[in-house]
Design a protein around this motif. Structure first.
Motif, PDB file in Angstrom:
ATOM      1  N   VAL A   1       3.319  -3.229   4.957  1.00  0.00           N
ATOM      2  CA  VAL A   1       3.907  -2.158   4.136  1.00  0.00           C
ATOM      3  C   VAL A   1       4.325  -2.766   2.794  1.00  0.00           C
ATOM      4  O   VAL A   1       5.027  -3.778   2.760  1.00  0.00           O
ATOM      5  N   ALA A   2       3.882  -2.155   1.691  1.00  0.00           N
ATOM      6  CA  ALA A   2       4.219  -2.658   0.355  1.00  0.00           C
ATOM      7  C   ALA A   2       5.633  -2.236  -0.045  1.00  0.00           C
ATOM      8  O   ALA A   2       6.159  -1.227   0.431  1.00  0.00           O
TER       9      ALA A   2
ATOM     10  N   VAL B   1       2.497   2.881   4.550  1.00  0.00           N
ATOM     11  CA  VAL B   1       1.804   2.052   3.555  1.00  0.00           C
ATOM     12  C   VAL B   1       2.749   1.427   2.534  1.00  0.00           C
ATOM     13  O   VAL B   1       2.438   0.390   1.960  1.00  0.00           O
ATOM     14  N   ALA B   2       3.892   2.068   2.285  1.00  0.00           N
ATOM     15  CA  ALA B   2       4.758   1.541   1.230  1.00  0.00           C
ATOM     16  C   ALA B   2       6.197   1.964   1.454  1.00  0.00           C
ATOM     17  O   ALA B   2       6.489   2.855   2.260  1.00  0.00           O
TER      18      ALA B   2
ATOM     19  N   ILE C   1       6.957   5.621   3.070  1.00  0.00           N
ATOM     20  CA  ILE C   1       5.807   6.359   2.545  1.00  0.00           C
ATOM     21  C   ILE C   1       4.608   6.094   3.449  1.00  0.00           C
ATOM     22  O   ILE C   1       4.298   4.939   3.756  1.00  0.00           O
TER      23      ILE C   1
END
Lengths: 345, 345
Positions: free
Chosen positions: B130-131, B97-98, B155
């Motif tokens: 993905v941030a 996600v990040a 992450i």
């Protein structure tokens, strides 16, 4: 005009670092990808980022520590990496719970030195009840790296995240102790100055014992918190003024600075307020509790903690830091520019 | 006997890396501090670590990418760092996600090259949803660093974590595609070999499109997952045999290897199974679904995916990897030792 090559100033943590980071990275990231899971991210540019899971915030902070020499009066790169990432988590309002590390070392680096560095690193984690949950280890040829680089991920849990742009007009600015000690020490070492004679020693330490009680007792009243590392107090306050849209006014007479740091900075023509600290907290605190917070800091052993100024609203000076000298007169405290010191932290 | 100086072998990801990490770091950490918040940590030594918050697992993976040259056929260090950390999260069963990054670059590094690297990095994140939520940026003097190092934190969020020591007797070992392509490419570049003629190209890529469907559809049946980077398939399987207490038997005839990689590895006297892949997944899967998983991998575009062997229980060979050659005969596949390739990933 766009620079053709990276310079030391691009990595010094001042104005040029902001510019190159914006050019290379931040401007490329679409807005919706600057944060994840309802947390704070690149949109905020604080000491770290957060994710929200259930009613808890996970605080994450990543840094590469590159200080040279790796051993210095007051500590070494292992202590620096552990303390630095613990402090970044604390400054976001988090309780540090775990860490991960990635070590890149030079071929031929003495194993005995690496043992001392890792011993400091692990001992610091243990003293602060922080777990080491994973990592990476690489070795580069001598021709490619001099010394050692330790990248760390600090991990914490917070009920409430401290986001510095929430600094509000009226808030008092508090520092926990004398500024610039780490920066002056590393700079002096790099210039080959006798540190014992110069009475210089890094202040590097984890601020767990200071920040955990303050977060618990004054949590909602602490609107901003940062450890003023690269770029020192000057960079921290300029960031805050700019992100919160306030003007910050500080009083020279109230800023704790030790004479050897001032003398040494003057000798080199550097503003001591631009020098890095590695064991100091700068807080922006609601005026109703500011005196109590300072008193509590004294009780916790930070006997030079003091209020050094305040945030105000001002159309004219919004985003600026004003510095009132002890002999009268006010000047703008600019964010630091230029090379300052390479490999300082 | 304890070595006096760090060698390239200590950073090669083989036996010596395990030994020095244990000596320097792991042995110093008290058992209760090897994990945090009910997650997996140093006690497991997988692709990453986890924390448990509520009913979700946060997956975290930290790596320093040091590849030289930073541009190579098939990609560059920016793509490598993004894909590498995305893949580590996936191999723990997480949905990426990040990401956070810490860049350390050499003074004088061309800004234009850094732009290309950061463009690849950010594009890869964007393509995989993905941030980028934070980071660090430093510049070292030319005398201290050659090139650029990118440390990344991947992450992810997982409902169920894949921990490789859960590999069980009977499980089938599946690889998603041809092995050793990245390692052969970087090695050839460092030796100055004409890559077009050698038909070599790094396989670096994120495996999101492969792993997210597999995790969703076969989650509980995937007992082990790893991307075989440093140390290659040989290191992955030896780690798995050792941590799960099984013997792993693989068949030469089933292992996908392209001829140019084999030819080139033979020329240099290196086992191609020790060469790094950067776009391959190795899975340990329950036998009941293994054929289905391979078929699904083919559907997802990984047309060379195949079952290459299985885990078995054995008192005599527990912890070993056995390699059955295509012409008959079985040998022990040792974990890689020695320098292999510096700055490969």
């Amino acid at each position: 005009m766009k620079p053709r090559f990276l310079t030391l100033a691009h990595g010094a943590g001042g104005v040029e670092t902001e510019e190159i980071l914006n050019h290379l990275l931040i401007s490329r990231v679409p807005d919706y990808l600057t944060r994840a899971l309802g947390g704070v991210g690149l949109d905020v540019l604080d000491d770290g980022a957060t994710l929200k899971l259930g009613d808890k915030h996970v605080v994450l902070s990543v840094d590469s520590y590159t200080v040279t020499p790796p051993f210095f009066p007051g500590g070494n790169i292992g202590l620096l990496a552990a303390a630095g990432s613990i402090n970044d988590v604390l400054m976001m309002g988090g309780r540090p719970v775990a860490m991960m590390d990635a070590v890149v070392a030079q071929e031929g680096f003495p194993v005995e030195d690496m043992e001392k560095i890792m011993e400091s690193f692990v001992n610091t984690l243990e003293e602060n009840d922080v777990a080491l949950i994973g990592g990476d280890f690489k070795v580069l040829p001598k021709s490619d790296l001099n010394g050692v680089i330790i990248s760390t991920l600090g991990i914490g849990v917070a009920d409430r995240v401290i986001v510095d742009r929430n600094l509000a007009p009226g808030d008092k600015i508090i520092v926990s102790g004398p500024l610039g000690e780490h920066g002056a020490t590393i700079l002096a070492l790099q210039y080959g100055i006798d540190l014992e004679e110069a009475q210089l020693r890094s202040d590097v330490k984890p601020l767990t014992g200071l920040m955990l009680p303050l977060i618990e007792e004054y949590g909602e009243h602490i609107h901003a918190a940062r450890d003023p590392t690269r770029g020192g107090l000057a960079m921290t306050l300029n960031d805050w003024a700019s992100s919160s849209g306030t003007v910050i006014v500080v009083e020279e007479a109230s800023i704790p600075l030790r004479k050897p740091v001032v003398a040494y900075a003057e000798m080199l023509g550097i503003d001591p307020l631009s020098l890095a600290s590695e064991g100091v907290a700068v807080l922006g605190v609601a005026p109703t509790v500011a005196e109590d917070v300072v008193e509590r800091m004294h009780e916790l052993g930070f006997k030079h903690a003091s209020i050094i100024g305040e945030a105000r609203s001002s159309e004219k000076y919004k985003g600026y830091v004003l510095y009132r000298s002890a002999v009268g007169g006010v000047r703008i405290l600019e964010p630091p520019r230029g090379e300052l010191v390479p490999r300082i932290c």
